[in-house]
Design an enzyme around this catalytic site. Structure first.
Site, PDB file in Angstrom:
ATOM      1  N   GLY A  37      71.084 -29.239 -24.506  1.00 11.32           N
ATOM      2  CA  GLY A  37      71.034 -27.785 -24.467  1.00 11.32           C
ATOM      3  C   GLY A  37      71.116 -27.196 -23.070  1.00 11.32           C
ATOM      4  O   GLY A  37      71.624 -27.829 -22.133  1.00 11.32           O
ATOM      5  N   CYS A  39      68.707 -26.556 -20.972  1.00  5.49           N
ATOM      6  CA  CYS A  39      67.834 -27.248 -20.014  1.00  5.49           C
ATOM      7  C   CYS A  39      68.584 -28.351 -19.256  1.00  5.49           C
ATOM      8  O   CYS A  39      68.621 -28.353 -18.029  1.00  5.49           O
ATOM      9  CB  CYS A  39      66.640 -27.828 -20.765  1.00  5.49           C
ATOM     10  SG  CYS A  39      65.720 -29.051 -19.842  1.00  5.49           S
ATOM     11  N   VAL A 183      62.842 -15.648 -12.809  1.00  5.15           N
ATOM     12  CA  VAL A 183      62.832 -17.075 -12.459  1.00  5.15           C
ATOM     13  C   VAL A 183      64.207 -17.580 -12.013  1.00  5.15           C
ATOM     14  O   VAL A 183      64.342 -18.211 -10.963  1.00  5.15           O
ATOM     15  CB  VAL A 183      62.334 -17.915 -13.655  1.00  5.15           C
ATOM     16  CG1 VAL A 183      61.962 -19.305 -13.204  1.00  5.15           C
ATOM     17  CG2 VAL A 183      61.149 -17.264 -14.305  1.00  5.15           C
ATOM     18  N   GLY A 266      67.442 -11.983 -17.784  1.00  2.95           N
ATOM     19  CA  GLY A 266      66.751 -12.393 -19.002  1.00  2.95           C
ATOM     20  C   GLY A 266      67.694 -13.048 -19.987  1.00  2.95           C
ATOM     21  O   GLY A 266      68.894 -13.172 -19.727  1.00  2.95           O
ATOM     22  N   ALA A 314      61.553 -24.825 -21.542  1.00  2.00           N
ATOM     23  CA  ALA A 314      61.895 -26.106 -22.176  1.00  2.00           C
ATOM     24  C   ALA A 314      60.640 -26.852 -22.636  1.00  2.00           C
ATOM     25  O   ALA A 314      60.621 -27.429 -23.723  1.00  2.00           O
ATOM     26  CB  ALA A 314      62.689 -26.962 -21.198  1.00  2.00           C
ATOM     27  N   HIS A 439      41.681 -37.930  -2.509  1.00  2.00           N
ATOM     28  CA  HIS A 439      41.707 -37.370  -1.152  1.00  2.00           C
ATOM     29  C   HIS A 439      42.548 -38.271  -0.253  1.00  2.00           C
ATOM     30  O   HIS A 439      42.429 -39.486  -0.353  1.00  2.00           O
ATOM     31  CB  HIS A 439      40.285 -37.269  -0.611  1.00  2.00           C
ATOM     32  CG  HIS A 439      40.247 -36.851   0.826  1.00  2.00           C
ATOM     33  ND1 HIS A 439      40.392 -35.529   1.208  1.00  2.00           N
ATOM     34  CD2 HIS A 439      40.122 -37.578   1.967  1.00  2.00           C
ATOM     35  CE1 HIS A 439      40.333 -35.464   2.535  1.00  2.00           C
ATOM     36  NE2 HIS A 439      40.179 -36.696   3.020  1.00  2.00           N
TER      37      HIS A 439
HETATM   38  P1  NAI Z   1      63.440 -13.267 -16.386  1.00  2.00           P
HETATM   39  O1  NAI Z   1      62.976 -12.536 -17.581  1.00  2.00           O
HETATM   40  O2  NAI Z   1      62.571 -14.289 -15.750  1.00  2.00           O
HETATM   41  O3  NAI Z   1      63.814 -12.212 -15.220  1.00  2.00           O
HETATM   42  C1  NAI Z   1      64.748 -11.201 -15.374  1.00  2.00           C
HETATM   43  C2  NAI Z   1      64.481 -10.134 -14.345  1.00  2.00           C
HETATM   44  O4  NAI Z   1      65.565  -9.219 -14.350  1.00  2.00           O
HETATM   45  C3  NAI Z   1      63.228  -9.316 -14.618  1.00  2.00           C
HETATM   46  O5  NAI Z   1      62.434  -9.296 -13.462  1.00  2.00           O
HETATM   47  C4  NAI Z   1      63.759  -7.926 -14.978  1.00  2.00           C
HETATM   48  O6  NAI Z   1      62.928  -6.893 -14.574  1.00  2.00           O
HETATM   49  C5  NAI Z   1      65.078  -7.915 -14.206  1.00  2.00           C
HETATM   50  N1  NAI Z   1      66.105  -7.002 -14.754  1.00  2.00           N
HETATM   51  C6  NAI Z   1      66.440  -6.824 -16.048  1.00  2.00           C
HETATM   52  N2  NAI Z   1      67.470  -5.941 -16.129  1.00  2.00           N
HETATM   53  C7  NAI Z   1      67.785  -5.581 -14.863  1.00  2.00           C
HETATM   54  C8  NAI Z   1      68.765  -4.715 -14.292  1.00  2.00           C
HETATM   55  N3  NAI Z   1      69.635  -4.049 -15.039  1.00  2.00           N
HETATM   56  N4  NAI Z   1      68.793  -4.572 -12.941  1.00  2.00           N
HETATM   57  C9  NAI Z   1      67.907  -5.261 -12.169  1.00  2.00           C
HETATM   58  N5  NAI Z   1      66.973  -6.080 -12.648  1.00  2.00           N
HETATM   59  C10 NAI Z   1      66.922  -6.260 -13.980  1.00  2.00           C
HETATM   60  O7  NAI Z   1      64.852 -13.886 -16.792  1.00  2.00           O
HETATM   61  P2  NAI Z   1      65.787 -14.947 -16.071  1.00  2.00           P
HETATM   62  O8  NAI Z   1      65.455 -15.074 -14.636  1.00  2.00           O
HETATM   63  O9  NAI Z   1      67.163 -14.554 -16.445  1.00  2.00           O
HETATM   64  O10 NAI Z   1      65.382 -16.303 -16.762  1.00  2.00           O
HETATM   65  C11 NAI Z   1      65.624 -16.460 -18.152  1.00  2.00           C
HETATM   66  C12 NAI Z   1      64.669 -17.395 -18.817  1.00  2.00           C
HETATM   67  O11 NAI Z   1      64.858 -18.708 -18.380  1.00  2.00           O
HETATM   68  C13 NAI Z   1      63.234 -17.018 -18.574  1.00  2.00           C
HETATM   69  O12 NAI Z   1      62.595 -16.920 -19.809  1.00  2.00           O
HETATM   70  C14 NAI Z   1      62.699 -18.138 -17.765  1.00  2.00           C
HETATM   71  O13 NAI Z   1      61.365 -18.422 -18.111  1.00  2.00           O
HETATM   72  C15 NAI Z   1      63.617 -19.305 -18.075  1.00  2.00           C
HETATM   73  N6  NAI Z   1      63.749 -20.144 -16.890  1.00  2.00           N
HETATM   74  C16 NAI Z   1      62.715 -20.946 -16.532  1.00  2.00           C
HETATM   75  C17 NAI Z   1      62.774 -21.681 -15.383  1.00  2.00           C
HETATM   76  C18 NAI Z   1      61.616 -22.496 -14.988  1.00  2.00           C
HETATM   77  O14 NAI Z   1      60.760 -22.785 -15.799  1.00  2.00           O
HETATM   78  N7  NAI Z   1      61.505 -22.891 -13.722  1.00  2.00           N
HETATM   79  C19 NAI Z   1      63.955 -21.669 -14.520  1.00  2.00           C
HETATM   80  C20 NAI Z   1      64.941 -20.761 -14.953  1.00  2.00           C
HETATM   81  C21 NAI Z   1      64.839 -20.046 -16.108  1.00  2.00           C
END
Ligand code: NAI
Length: 452
Positions: A37, A39, A183, A266, A314, A439
């Site tokens: 997928g 991930c 993120v 998002g 994931a 430690h």
């Molecule tokens: P996100 O929901 O983390 O962040 C999207 C950001 O875009 C938000 O801060 C929002 O306010 C902003 N936004 C929305 N529309 C906008 C606009 N028109 N103009 C400017 N800003 C806007 O979503 P993201 O970063 O796309 O990640 C998607 C998913 O993937 C998340 O659910 C995340 O948890 C997951 N993910 C997890 C990772 C990890 O665990 N390290 C790594 C990458 C993704």
């Protein structure tokens, strides 16, 4: 006729299929792209591969801070991408081998639920039809593309990229505008900044990192600002041109010229075109509605992973897949979301679990917030010249239980699982006191912050 048909071979689907087969069920898994997928193919694993190369490069650039001379360090982005491809291929192959070993039948193609008969559910894949007594929907999510004028055209022209295309780009842009300071936006901003690309992050909220604890995201933002990343917070993107992004900041229009745009605003659950309506599966705001056993409103149908929109991670998906199968097997189990840790793999890393200072206020919880600099840890100090990491612990005053842990600093991603166990088991500070922390390690700071 199968006991279980799994739609989608990402972390939720492949883990559930493997687990169900090992528990005696006959399982068919249908995947239209590649096993693993988002991930494995275009998310967690590829980005971590890129970020590790960036980290090595950063170490080389700052080696003199540690008394090591190093000249001529350079990054070869095409080679980084090529290595990413090899890592992904190996892991995808591993998932295939795991499923084969467990006896799961894997079919490549687009699955669509056709209906329900006396024998069970019918699922179509091209001209073929399969029947399953139970269904587990794990079709994941896709990058959201909001109706910003010019955004779709930019995607078609290759000027705008999502997490999928950005990870296959073999040449570096000069200036990238990242729409969304969540993120994905922050991890990719981190990579491009490390490898010398000018980065501007445009975020509509007044802070980065979404629901992550503000105390740690403020430190993260300062770190990246020092390195030259520009953050435009509270900015509304109004349009995308052929070589620019237009926004509105403090009521004033602004145009940013760039040669690449990453859209990271998002994700949306993949619920369209899979025949959910043919059996009446309920969705809400585009995601499948599930309970704590991952059951949908239709008896015999479960949904795990991003498709239920609860926690698009994931590691949540793995656990949800397992909970769903346990429910099918009649084993008592339930999903708990409060103790799911989350990590942002920037440098420094951010890792969190449980309540934040924002959520305790919203819920009216009377809590102690204990913060300690990571410089308290000898190992952190030895390894982080000029580091400003912290550990923040949230403890409820009524029972002295650990409600939340928020870290920014080295190894945060590897330390957070211990904190997640404290939150999951509702441990009290007195319980943690009995644990011996090794430690010298950075994790000692969690202990010290707690007893501070
Ligand atoms: P996100 O929901 O983390 O962040 C999207 C950001 O875009 C938000 O801060 C929002 O306010 C902003 N936004 C929305 N529309 C906008 C606009 N028109 N103009 C400017 N800003 C806007 O979503 P993201 O970063 O796309 O990640 C998607 C998913 O993937 C998340 O659910 C995340 O948890 C997951 N993910 C997890 C990772 C990890 O665990 N390290 C790594 C990458 C993704």
């Amino acid at each position: 006729m199968y006991d279980l048909i799994v739609l989608g071979g990402g972390p939720a689907g492949y883990n559930a299929a493997d687990y169900a087969a090992k528990n005696g069920m006959s399982v068919l898994l249908i995947e239209e792209r590649a096993l693993g997928g988002v991930c494995l193919n275009e998310g967690c694993i590829p980005t971590k591969t890129l970020l590790y190369s960036a980290k090595i490069y950063d170490y080389a650039k700052h080696s003199s801070d540690y008394g090591v001379s190093f000249t001529g360090a350079a990054i070869d982005h095409a080679k980084v991408i090529e290595r990413k491809g090899r890592v992904v291929k190996k892991l995808v192959g591993g998932v295939g081998a795991k499923l084969k070993h467990a006896g799961v039948k894997v079919v490549n193609g687009h699955a669509e639920i056709a209906g329900r008969g006396a024998d069970g559910f019918t699922v179509k894949v091209g001209g073929d039809e399969y029947t399953g007594a139970k269904l587990l929907v794990c079709t994941g999510s896709s990058a959201a593309v909001p109706p910003i004028p010019g955004l779709r055209e930019g995607l078609a022209a290759g000027f705008v990229k999502t997490n999928r295309e950005i990870l296959d780009m073999t040449t570096l842009p000069r200036h990238i505008v990242v729409i969304g300071g969540g993120v994905i936006g922050l991890e990719m901003a981190s990579y491009f900044n490390s490898v010398g690309v000018e980065v501007t992050v445009v975020e509509m909220l007044d802070h980065i990192g979404g629901p992550t604890e503000p105390a740690v995201t403020e430190i993260l933002q300062k770190n990246y600002e020092k390195r030259g990343v520009k953050f435009m917070l509270g900015a509304k993107v109004t349009g995308v041109g052929s070589s620019s992004v237009s926004c509105e900041l403090d009521g004033k229009p602004l145009e940013i010229t760039c040669d690449c745009v990453l859209c990271a605003v998002g994700r949306r659950a993949n619920t369209a075109g899979i025949g959910l309506e043919n059996i009446g599966v309920l969705t809400e705001r585009g995601a499948i509605v599930t309970d704590d056993q991952l059951k949908t409103n239709v008896a015999g149908v479960w949904a795990a992973g991003d498709v239920n929109g609860k926690s698009m991670l994931a590691h949540t998906a793995y656990r949800e897949g397992e909970v769903a199968v346990n429910d099918m097997l009649g084993k008592k189990d339930a999903m708990r979301y409060i103790s799911v840790p989350s990590v942002i793999y920037t440098n420094p890393e951010v890792a969190s679990v449980g309540e934040t200072t924002v959520t305790i206020k919203q819920k009216g919880i009377d809590a102690d917030v204990r913060v300690l600099t990571m410089n308290y840890s000898g190992r952190y100090l030895a390894e982080n010249e000029g580091g400003d990491g912290i550990a923040e612990i949230i403890i409820d005053k009524a029972h002295n239980r650990v409600l939340g842990v928020h870290l920014i600093g080295s190894y945060a991603s590897e330390m957070i699982y211990g904190a997640a166990m404290m939150v999951e088991k509702e441990m009290r500070v007195a319980d943690v006191r009995k644990f011996v922390f090794p430690h010298p390690t950075v994790c000692e700071v969690i202990r010290e912050a707690m007893f501070d």
